[in-house]
Design a protein around this motif. Structure first.
Motif, PDB file in Angstrom:
ATOM      1  N   THR A 184       0.850  -1.174   0.036  1.00  0.00           N
ATOM      2  CA  THR A 184       0.105  -0.150   0.076  1.00  0.00           C
ATOM      3  C   THR A 184       0.980   1.230   0.107  1.00  0.00           C
ATOM      4  N   ARG A 185       0.957   2.129  -1.019  1.00  0.00           N
ATOM      5  CA  ARG A 185       1.564   3.095  -1.280  1.00  0.00           C
ATOM      6  C   ARG A 185       0.958   4.478  -0.908  1.00  0.00           C
ATOM      7  N   GLU A 186       1.617   5.224  -0.217  1.00  0.00           N
ATOM      8  CA  GLU A 186       1.190   6.391   0.167  1.00  0.00           C
ATOM      9  C   GLU A 186       1.591   7.646  -0.846  1.00  0.00           C
TER      10      GLU A 186
ATOM     11  N   LYS B 177      -1.962  12.745   1.922  1.00  0.00           N
ATOM     12  CA  LYS B 177      -1.483  11.634   1.308  1.00  0.00           C
ATOM     13  C   LYS B 177      -2.860  11.046   0.621  1.00  0.00           C
TER      14      LYS B 177
ATOM     15  N   LYS C 202      -3.773   6.991  -0.217  1.00  0.00           N
ATOM     16  CA  LYS C 202      -3.276   5.376  -0.083  1.00  0.00           C
ATOM     17  C   LYS C 202      -3.870   4.684  -1.192  1.00  0.00           C
TER      18      LYS C 202
END
Length: 709
Positions: free
Chosen positions: A117-119, A267, A269
């Motif tokens: 999971t990339r912010e 951010k 997600k």
């Protein structure tokens, strides 16, 4: 010992050993990898690219994708994020291949597996939108096959692949009417395989089906509850901080919907997941697995045949013209007059004054020629003298050293170097050695052939320079070794400065630049020197059949097409007409459809051979017309006549850019025109050299039938 004298017990083992070496010879793209069930299949990530721009980016340089974890899996000693060794061609074409965290095992289906999971910050969201807007696609690699998007034709009879798959997509918001951008964060990987009679399985297809799935409604591991269900996409949108926005745009009636200021630390997600499915495909042979990448280009076969028919038609018409010139005009004049009125004789001064009149400057030129030619008076009648006209009058000046001969010789040497390189590339491509599975092979082999051909460059340049009477052969060697390679290296260096500023993988790494510089200075330059030494020191100059007068003949007034640069440019239209149909197809594959692969080198080779023949014919005709106008400055004109079609090709590049290519951004446009200019220079040097050598051989053969004592 001769093979015939050996008994079978002696030579049969040697033959079997030779056959074993032949079978063991590896041609890139023909090495089969067999997998058993549960064997790991490495999945490599490479780059993203677009048909709308010339800038590429390494996949792991993107701030909105899952970064490599560094974990080793599948029995590999290397963790994810490990760079794969690349050849020179792969580096120059912008490849940045690295190991990934995707885990594939032969025959083992996976319904869903989380990746990360990339912010993503506001600025990263903005860049992702920009890339999606420009139509960027992702390239992954498995078993040396690029991950492909699968399509079917309109009649649903054929299936074909397009290399790469979309980074995301956009649509129009029904509420606001503005574009919305969605990122693909779930990848369905389909591996097509078939069994081998020897055992094991081979991969015959690698398909990727990307999908955008919202972050909500997921399991604890991050996977969607129903991967195959139609779901809302993950929009690239971060709700603005209204208090900050209102303060920033205080007093303005319009407030932007998306503010890219990332100072607030907001951010987005983005969860990434993937699925894996293995499907047997018995209809596709391993040797034909690349055909699916070419099936969408099948309709282009008619275009290639039209190009060949067009080329052969033009070439045949010009061939008939050259035959008429040679058989009726040149050979007819020489044979009809024996060895010519000038053989074993010398024109009388009063006879030339009668035919050229007392005030004719060309007559004065022949008077000067009389002083230079040894022997006594001739006994020629007036009719034979009056028939002496046109190209025959140039027997004493046709081999006069041209102006700037010290520059012409290096150009011809560079042209021979490029001719050897292009011929080798086309031959190897037709034989199948250079194929799409040999990633970067075309550029790598081309670079090697170019460096090795420095021997030919030095030899032809040195020998031609000696023929012109030059003495400073080392200076000529340096000019030959540094002229074209130096200009090309300087242009690439300038382009790299612009691409470096864009942080693109298209930029050549500094270490590679140093390697190219070393390849040029430490290998090619010595080879040019060796070739030049053989051409100037060891070889004899090309002998001319006639002597040159000490005083140059005055050239009479010339037609308009010989006085202006427009003449050679019009001459260049004929070779361009031979090439332009195939040129459209080449341009489409190079610039407009970079996800495709150019594979019809057989057609291109035929057109190239016809093009070379056409250049020879056009140059011979142009040179003969110039000699008939009593103009002996044919050296440079023949080179320009052969290379002038490069001007029309560059004009075609401009047209293609304006009306066919949808390139965005200054850097991409600058790259397009710079590389197009470099390609046209290569083409011009090659065809100009062919034209010059053809004209040189033609003039030597024609005037070889005239003997003057």
């Amino acid at each position: 010992m001769a093979l015939g004298r050996l008994n079978p017990g002696t030579w049969v083992p040697w033959m079997l050993l030779f056959v074993s070496y032949v079978w063991a010879f590896y041609i890139p793209g023909y090495s089969i990898t067999r997998y058993n069930d549960n064997d790991p299949i490495p999945l490599l990530v490479n780059k993203i690219f677009s048909d709308q721009t010339q800038l590429q980016y390494a996949y792991y340089d993107l701030p909105f994708v899952c970064p490599p974890s560094g974990r080793a899996h599948g029995g590999s000693p290397f963790g994810s994020g490990q760079s794969i060794s690349l050849n020179l061609g792969e580096v120059l074409r912008g490849d940045r291949i690295m190991t990934s965290d995707f885990e594939l095992a032969m025959g083992k289906d996976v319904e869903c597996r989380p990746l990360c999971t990339r912010e993503v910050s506001r600025s990263d969201v903005k860049w992702a939108r920009h890339l999606i807007k420009d139509g960027y696609v992702i390239e992954w690699i498995a078993d040396n096959l690029p991950g492909a998007t699968s399509f079917v034709t309109v009649d649903r009879r054929r299936k074909y692949y397009a290399s790469g798959f979309k980074l995301g997509y956009r649509d129009i918001s029904p509420a606001s009417g503005r574009p919305r951008y969605f990122i693909n964060n779930h990848f369905t990987i389909v591996i097509r395989w078939r069994g081998m009679p020897e055992g094991g399985k081979v991969i015959v297809g690698f398909e990727v089906y990307p999908k955008s799935i919202a972050a909500e409604d997921r399991n604890q591991d991050g996977c969607p509850k129903d991967v195959h269900k139609e779901q809302e996409g993950l929009g690239l949108y971060i709700a603005p901080d209204m208090s900050r926005i209102q303060e920033k745009y205080k007093g303005l009636s319009y407030i932007p919907e998306d503010d890219d200021d990332d100072d607030d630390g907001a951010k987005l997600k983005v969860p990434y997941t993937y699925s894996i499915y293995f499907r047997e495909e018995p209809k596709i042979e391993w040797a034909n697995r690349w055909d699916l990448y070419f099936n969408n280009q099948a309709e282009g076969s008619m275009t290639h045949w039209l190009a060949i028919i067009n080329s052969l038609t033009i070439c045949t018409v010009l061939g008939v013209t050259v035959f008429v010139i040679w058989s009726r005009t040149v050979q007819g004049d020489i044979k009809g007059r024996g060895d010519g009125a000038m053989e074993d004789q010398k024109l009388k001064t009063k006879s030339r004054q009668k035919s050229g009149k007392s005030g004719d400057k060309s007559g004065e030129g022949l008077l000067d020629q009389d002083a230079d030619v040894e022997g006594g008076d001739i006994s020629s009648d007036e009719e034979a003298v009056e028939d002496t006209s046109g190209w025959k009058l140039l027997h004493g000046d046709v081999f006069r050293i041209p102006a700037y001969s010290g520059f012409l010789a290096p150009l011809v040497g560079s042209g021979m170097q490029l001719f050897f390189m292009v011929t080798g590339l086309l031959l190897l491509s037709c034989l199948g050695v250079l194929n799409p599975s040999f990633r970067g092979g075309f550029v790598s082999v081309g670079m090697g052939l170019f460096v090795f051909a420095g021997l030919f460059s030095g030899y032809f340049s040195g020998r031609l320079y000696k023929t012109f009477g030059g003495t400073a052969w080392r200076t000529n060697t340096l000019v030959t070794a540094f002229l074209f390679p130096g200009l090309a290296f300087f242009l690439v260096l300038i382009l790299n400065l612009f691409v470096w500023a864009q942080a693109s993988s298209t930029a050549i790494p500094f270490g590679t630049l140093i390697g190219l510089l070393a390849l040029w200075l430490l290998i090619q330059v010595p080879l040019v020197y060796i070739g030049s030494w053989f051409g100037f020191v060891r070889a004899t100059p090309w002998e001319h059949p006639l002597k040159t007068n000490s005083i140059a003949r005055q050239i009479p007034p010339q037609p308009w097409y010989l006085r202006s640069p427009l003449g050679p440019l019009l001459t260049g239209l004929v070779p361009f007409a031979v090439l332009f149909i195939e040129l459209l197809y080449v341009f489409k594959n190079l610039w407009q459809d970079k996800s495709g692969y150019y594979y019809v080198f057989g057609f291109l080779s035929v057109v190239s051979v016809v093009l070379i023949i056409t250049v020879i014919e056009v140059t011979v005709i142009a040179t003969y017309n110039q000699l008939c106008s009593e103009n002996y400055n044919w050296w440079w004109q023949s080179f320009l006549a052969g290379s002038s079609s490069a001007f029309w090709i560059f004009a075609y590049c401009v047209w293609f850019y304006l009306f066919k290519l949808h390139v965005t951004g200054f850097v991409s446009s600058f790259l397009f025109f710079s590389y197009s200019l470099l390609a046209c220079v290569v083409y011009g040097l090659l065809t100009g050299t062919v034209g010059f050598l053809a004209a040189y051989a033609f003039v030597r053969r024609v005037y070889g039938g005239i003997k003057v004592d």
